[in-house]
Design an enzyme around this catalytic site. Structure first.
Site, PDB file in Angstrom:
ATOM      1  N   SER A  37      30.142 -27.024  18.685  1.00  0.00           N
ATOM      2  CA  SER A  37      31.034 -27.041  19.861  1.00  0.00           C
ATOM      3  C   SER A  37      31.274 -28.469  20.334  1.00  0.00           C
ATOM      4  CB  SER A  37      30.392 -26.247  21.008  1.00  0.00           C
ATOM      5  OG  SER A  37      30.296 -24.902  20.667  1.00  0.00           O
ATOM      6  N   ARG A  41      34.808 -30.933  20.303  1.00  0.00           N
ATOM      7  CA  ARG A  41      35.319 -31.515  21.554  1.00  0.00           C
ATOM      8  C   ARG A  41      35.380 -33.032  21.457  1.00  0.00           C
ATOM      9  NH1 ARG A  41      33.487 -26.573  22.284  1.00  0.00           N
ATOM     10  NH2 ARG A  41      33.895 -25.325  24.155  1.00  0.00           N
ATOM     11  N   GLY A  81      37.931 -20.862  14.948  1.00  0.00           N
ATOM     12  CA  GLY A  81      38.464 -20.337  16.211  1.00  0.00           C
ATOM     13  C   GLY A  81      38.475 -21.413  17.284  1.00  0.00           C
ATOM     14  N   ARG A 136      42.100 -12.833  14.355  1.00  0.00           N
ATOM     15  CA  ARG A 136      41.404 -13.011  15.638  1.00  0.00           C
ATOM     16  C   ARG A 136      42.390 -13.051  16.807  1.00  0.00           C
ATOM     17  NH1 ARG A 136      36.645 -17.183  14.872  1.00  0.00           N
ATOM     18  NH2 ARG A 136      36.060 -16.260  16.873  1.00  0.00           N
ATOM     19  N   SER A 174      34.602 -16.586  27.897  1.00  0.00           N
ATOM     20  CA  SER A 174      34.842 -17.289  26.634  1.00  0.00           C
ATOM     21  C   SER A 174      35.072 -18.767  26.905  1.00  0.00           C
ATOM     22  CB  SER A 174      36.072 -16.701  25.933  1.00  0.00           C
ATOM     23  OG  SER A 174      36.586 -17.639  25.007  1.00  0.00           O
ATOM     24  N   GLN A 184      36.045 -20.824  24.763  1.00  0.00           N
ATOM     25  CA  GLN A 184      37.267 -21.255  24.066  1.00  0.00           C
ATOM     26  C   GLN A 184      38.485 -21.056  24.958  1.00  0.00           C
ATOM     27  OE1 GLN A 184      37.321 -19.427  20.195  1.00  0.00           O
ATOM     28  NE2 GLN A 184      35.507 -20.553  19.524  1.00  0.00           N
ATOM     29  N   ASP A 197      26.485 -16.349  19.699  1.00  0.00           N
ATOM     30  CA  ASP A 197      26.499 -16.649  18.253  1.00  0.00           C
ATOM     31  C   ASP A 197      25.151 -16.350  17.591  1.00  0.00           C
ATOM     32  OD1 ASP A 197      29.113 -17.447  18.466  1.00  0.00           O
ATOM     33  OD2 ASP A 197      28.655 -19.583  18.593  1.00  0.00           O
ATOM     34  N   LYS A 202      34.617 -11.923  16.329  1.00  0.00           N
ATOM     35  CA  LYS A 202      34.158 -13.218  15.810  1.00  0.00           C
ATOM     36  C   LYS A 202      34.658 -13.373  14.361  1.00  0.00           C
ATOM     37  CE  LYS A 202      32.122 -14.625  19.498  1.00  0.00           C
ATOM     38  NZ  LYS A 202      32.707 -15.763  20.226  1.00  0.00           N
TER      39      LYS A 202
HETATM   40  C1  S3P Z   1      32.655 -21.748  21.156  1.00  0.00           C
HETATM   41  C2  S3P Z   1      32.650 -20.671  21.994  1.00  0.00           C
HETATM   42  C3  S3P Z   1      32.237 -19.324  21.596  1.00  0.00           C
HETATM   43  C4  S3P Z   1      31.441 -19.340  20.301  1.00  0.00           C
HETATM   44  C5  S3P Z   1      32.056 -20.218  19.258  1.00  0.00           C
HETATM   45  C6  S3P Z   1      32.180 -21.652  19.770  1.00  0.00           C
HETATM   46  C7  S3P Z   1      33.112 -23.048  21.661  1.00  0.00           C
HETATM   47  O1  S3P Z   1      33.387 -18.545  21.386  1.00  0.00           O
HETATM   48  O2  S3P Z   1      31.300 -18.023  19.803  1.00  0.00           O
HETATM   49  O3  S3P Z   1      31.263 -20.220  18.089  1.00  0.00           O
HETATM   50  O4  S3P Z   1      32.854 -24.079  21.024  1.00  0.00           O
HETATM   51  O5  S3P Z   1      33.738 -23.077  22.737  1.00  0.00           O
HETATM   52  P1  S3P Z   1      34.116 -17.754  22.587  1.00  0.00           P
HETATM   53  O6  S3P Z   1      34.497 -18.738  23.565  1.00  0.00           O
HETATM   54  O7  S3P Z   1      35.303 -17.106  21.972  1.00  0.00           O
HETATM   55  O8  S3P Z   1      33.096 -16.760  23.057  1.00  0.00           O
END
Ligand code: S3P
Length: 427
Positions: free
Chosen positions: A20, A24, A93, A121, A166, A168, A314, A341
């Site tokens: 993550s 970023r 994702g 997705r 979420s 994301q 995760d 996922k």
């Molecule tokens: C992530 C957020 C999570 C996680 C993914 C990484 C991120 O997803 O499952 O592996 O880096 O923001 P969601 O935000 O869809 O739950």
């Protein structure tokens, strides 16, 4: 790939950088003026997808995979140029959703596409709020899925009540909020990982969190930073569980990020009776880190539900493995997000653990596992989901007979050296 058996795991391991935070770092580094230096960058395929997408938008990014150091020569908030090609996110994702927040504000149109898993997705969850802010989306195959086109626009700040916890979704909106004409805030049903908010702070962006609401004030300019990426607790999770369920074992995982929005697995381990200790706890790189030591433990089942779910989302596949080795029943609830996922992780865990002889039942929002019986070998279909492959790699090492994992190479998404690190601990 046939999994090697092990009787005992022993030693120290350093897991690769947090996925993550690595994503970023590429995105904020690209939007900042000057050279951002990232150390401990994860060389997984997902993070490489983020690099290549921003390179396609004219950002000069030098990645040194030998040292895991990345130099991003950012061109400022308004420095991206229109990509001449499709932005290929691969399996990622995080790249898809966070980058869409940035693309929503650009004065150009872009096309985003990825692999077969990405195409399934749900993207409506970002298309809805980003459209409210002023961007527009066109799905090119299936409605609210990739591939899609984003027509960037002049954005307005919004307050968004997200239906899902979420990071994301939250991050996509906050990144778009950097360009909006007023403040943007996101309220979530439960707090998700806050790496975007912490990195915004390091880049000098005005961001505030009260409860489960994060509010960003549009930025004028971002200045390049140095970013040290800690080890990924989601990767450490395989060794945490492996050390607990393997007889006569002790493993120390060094320099792991223990951000409180990510540390749900540590709480669950303790609730299940694990011998787990943290040492060298430090908080000087913007994210807390520690060394984690685990020793073979006699585990018992527990219930996992509610606000802790986003803090371990995760890790649920490997927590299900731990539950299979624990005495008694483990109930996992409120985890319907598992279905969307990289694979449907409820179905895939139920099918694969059942084939190894585990008493497991899928539910609408999780699973029920009655653990404590010996596992036997089986052929495991990873569905090309990295977290499934790694979960069953440690299970296969302990099952009676030869376990084969189909698609084992997909660990490359988040942990390219996983099998050699596991080998190194095997005695
Ligand atoms: C992530 C957020 C999570 C996680 C993914 C990484 C991120 O997803 O499952 O592996 O880096 O923001 P969601 O935000 O869809 O739950």
């Amino acid at each position: 790939m046939i999994m090697k058996h092990f009787d005992r795991l022993q030693g120290e391991v350093t897991v690769p950088g947090d996925k993550s935070i690595s994503h970023r770092s590429i995105m904020l580094g690209s939007l900042a003026k000057g050279t951002t230096e990232v150390t401990g960058f994860l060389q997984g395929a997902d993070c490489l997808s983020s690099i290549s997408c921003f390179q396609k938008m004219g950002i000069d990014i030098n990645n040194n995979p030998e040292t895991n150091t990345v130099l991003i020569h950012g061109k400022g908030l308004h420095g991206l140029s229109a990509p001449s090609d499709i932005l290929d996110v691969g399996n990622s994702g995080t790249t898809t959703r966070l980058m869409s927040g940035i693309l929503a504000a650009q004065p150009f149109t872009s096309t985003v596409d990825g692999d077969a898993s990405i195409r399934k997705r749900p993207m409506g969850r970002i298309m809805t709020p980003l459209s409210m802010m002023g961007a527009s989306f066109e799905s090119l195959a299936t409605d609210k899925c990739a591939p899609f086109k984003i027509h960037g626009g002049n954005l307005q700040g919004i307050h968004y009540e997200s239906p899902v916890a979420s990071a994301q979704v939250k991050s996509a909106i906050l990144l778009a909020g950097l360009y909006a004409d007023g403040q943007t805030s996101v309220t979530e049903p439960a707090l998700s990982r806050n790496h975007t908010e912490l990195m915004f702070e390091s880049f000098g962006i005005d961001i505030k969190t009260i409860g489960t609401t994060a509010t960003v004030t549009p930025a004028k300019e971002l200045i390049a930073q140095k970013i040290e990426v800690p080890g990924d607790i989601s990767s450490a999770a395989y060794f945490i569980v492996a050390g607990l369920i393997t007889p006569n074992s002790e493993i120390t995982i060094k320099n792991v990020g223990i951000n409180p929005t990510r540390d749900g697995i540590l709480t669950v381990c303790k609730n299940m009776g694990a011998d787990i200790t943290l040492s060298n706890v430090k908080d000087d790189i913007g994210e807390p880190v520690a060394d984690i030591t685990v020793r073979t433990s006699s585990l018992h089942g527990c219930t996992i539900e509610g606000d802790i779910i986003p803090k371990l989302i995760d890790e649920i596949p490997v927590i299900a493995i731990m539950a299979a080795f624990a005495n008694g029943t483990t109930i996992i609830k409120d985890a319907q997000e598992l279905k969307v996922k990289e694979s449907n992780r409820i179905d895939v865990m139920v099918n694969n653990l059942s084939s190894m002889g585990v008493d497991i039942e899928g539910t609408e929002d999780g699973m029920i596992i009655r653990g404590g019986k010996p596992l036997h070998a089986a052929t495991i279909d990873s569905k090309l989901d990295h977290r499934i492959a790694m979960s069953f790699a440690i299970t296969g090492g302990l099952a009676d007979g030869d376990t084969e994992i189909i698609g084992a190479e997909c660990v490359n998404i988040s942990y390219p050296n996983f099998y050699s690190d596991l080998d190194m601990l095997t005695k």
